[in-house]
Enzyme design. Structure first.
Site, PDB file in Angstrom:
ATOM      1  N   HIS A 194      43.508  28.129  38.857  1.00  0.00           N
ATOM      2  CA  HIS A 194      43.087  29.453  39.330  1.00  0.00           C
ATOM      3  C   HIS A 194      43.042  29.487  40.861  1.00  0.00           C
ATOM      4  CE1 HIS A 194      42.077  31.596  35.625  1.00  0.00           C
ATOM      5  NE2 HIS A 194      41.680  30.429  35.135  1.00  0.00           N
ATOM      6  N   GLU A 232      41.066  27.516  25.091  1.00  0.00           N
ATOM      7  CA  GLU A 232      40.989  28.694  25.963  1.00  0.00           C
ATOM      8  C   GLU A 232      42.127  29.662  25.626  1.00  0.00           C
ATOM      9  OE1 GLU A 232      40.716  27.753  30.109  1.00  0.00           O
ATOM     10  OE2 GLU A 232      39.058  26.350  29.816  1.00  0.00           O
ATOM     11  N   SER A 263      41.770  23.186  39.990  1.00  0.00           N
ATOM     12  CA  SER A 263      41.911  24.400  39.173  1.00  0.00           C
ATOM     13  C   SER A 263      43.193  25.156  39.483  1.00  0.00           C
ATOM     14  CB  SER A 263      40.735  25.350  39.399  1.00  0.00           C
ATOM     15  OG  SER A 263      40.991  26.557  38.694  1.00  0.00           O
ATOM     16  N   TRP A 306      35.668  22.919  30.331  1.00  0.00           N
ATOM     17  CA  TRP A 306      35.807  24.372  30.487  1.00  0.00           C
ATOM     18  C   TRP A 306      36.144  24.802  31.903  1.00  0.00           C
ATOM     19  CZ3 TRP A 306      35.968  26.706  25.946  1.00  0.00           C
ATOM     20  CH2 TRP A 306      35.380  26.053  24.855  1.00  0.00           C
ATOM     21  N   VAL A 307      35.653  24.102  32.897  1.00  0.00           N
ATOM     22  CA  VAL A 307      35.818  24.552  34.279  1.00  0.00           C
ATOM     23  C   VAL A 307      36.293  23.374  35.140  1.00  0.00           C
ATOM     24  CG1 VAL A 307      34.696  25.594  36.280  1.00  0.00           C
ATOM     25  CG2 VAL A 307      33.964  26.250  33.982  1.00  0.00           C
ATOM     26  N   ALA A 308      37.380  23.601  35.878  1.00  0.00           N
ATOM     27  CA  ALA A 308      37.937  22.557  36.742  1.00  0.00           C
ATOM     28  C   ALA A 308      37.256  22.572  38.109  1.00  0.00           C
ATOM     29  CB  ALA A 308      39.440  22.778  36.907  1.00  0.00           C
ATOM     30  N   HIS A 344      43.536  31.844  28.573  1.00  0.00           N
ATOM     31  CA  HIS A 344      44.048  31.267  29.826  1.00  0.00           C
ATOM     32  C   HIS A 344      45.564  31.105  29.740  1.00  0.00           C
ATOM     33  CE1 HIS A 344      43.734  28.319  33.318  1.00  0.00           C
ATOM     34  NE2 HIS A 344      44.884  27.956  32.787  1.00  0.00           N
ATOM     35  N   GLN A 355      35.196  28.857  42.819  1.00  0.00           N
ATOM     36  CA  GLN A 355      35.427  27.847  41.779  1.00  0.00           C
ATOM     37  C   GLN A 355      34.273  26.838  41.739  1.00  0.00           C
ATOM     38  OE1 GLN A 355      38.090  27.906  39.647  1.00  0.00           O
ATOM     39  NE2 GLN A 355      37.218  26.195  38.525  1.00  0.00           N
ATOM     40  N   ASP A 380      43.087  34.567  33.315  1.00  0.00           N
ATOM     41  CA  ASP A 380      42.347  34.681  32.062  1.00  0.00           C
ATOM     42  C   ASP A 380      42.420  36.136  31.618  1.00  0.00           C
ATOM     43  OD1 ASP A 380      41.710  32.026  32.407  1.00  0.00           O
ATOM     44  OD2 ASP A 380      39.652  32.406  33.061  1.00  0.00           O
TER      45      ASP A 380
END
Ligand SMILES: [Zn+2]
Length: 149
Positions: A86, A119, A84, A77-79, A122, A57, A93
């Site tokens: 994820h 997203e 996250s 867009w990205v944690a 997601h 990540q 995703d």
């Protein structure tokens, strides 16, 4: 692949892949049920990303900062590894577009909800969505209270 990198062509049934195997069991079960329901329509649920290690990540976040030019823009867009879904195994995703289209129509029946408007791939589990529908989407992850840690 132990850190959550996903090779091409992985589906929700490929549970030898850590990115799939380390998903939350409830999320994975819902994905299996939905994928079986979609199969007669010729739709397969590919996994572009699932569970990610904190290191992976961090790497994705650094790449996003380079790509988007700032941490603020990358955050859309990205944690971070700490926030996250994820990393905790609570997000997946999905590809290809026929699968995300199918999920946008039928996912709520299985508790599978799109969380962010930006997203469409997601998905996370919202167990009561089959009764109440999915919660209202956030415009992007910066609007998500979980990201404010
Ligand atoms: Zn995601």
């Amino acid at each position: 692949m132990t850190d959550g990198v996903v090779p091409d062509g992985v589906t929700v049934f490929d549970d030898a892949i850590p990115a799939v195997a380390n998903l939350d069991p409830g999320l994975l079960k819902a994905l299996h049920q939905a994928a079986r329901a979609a199969a007669p329509d010729g739709v397969e649920f590919y996994v572009n990303s699932g569970w990610r290690s904190p290191e992976y990540q961090d790497q994705l976040l650094q790449e996003a900062v380079s790509k988007y030019g700032s941490e603020d823009e990358a955050a859309r867009w990205v944690a971070t590894a700490a926030t996250s879904p994820h990393v905790s195994g609570d997000a997946v995703d999905i590809g290809h577009s026929d699968a995300t289209t199918w999920l946008s129509e039928h996912g709520a029946e299985y508790g599978l909800c799109q969380i962010y408007r930006n997203e469409p791939w997601h998905y996370e589990l919202r167990a009561d969505a089959s009764d109440r529908g999915c919660p209202r989407m956030y415009a992007d992850p910066t609007q998500d209270p979980r990201m404010q840690k």
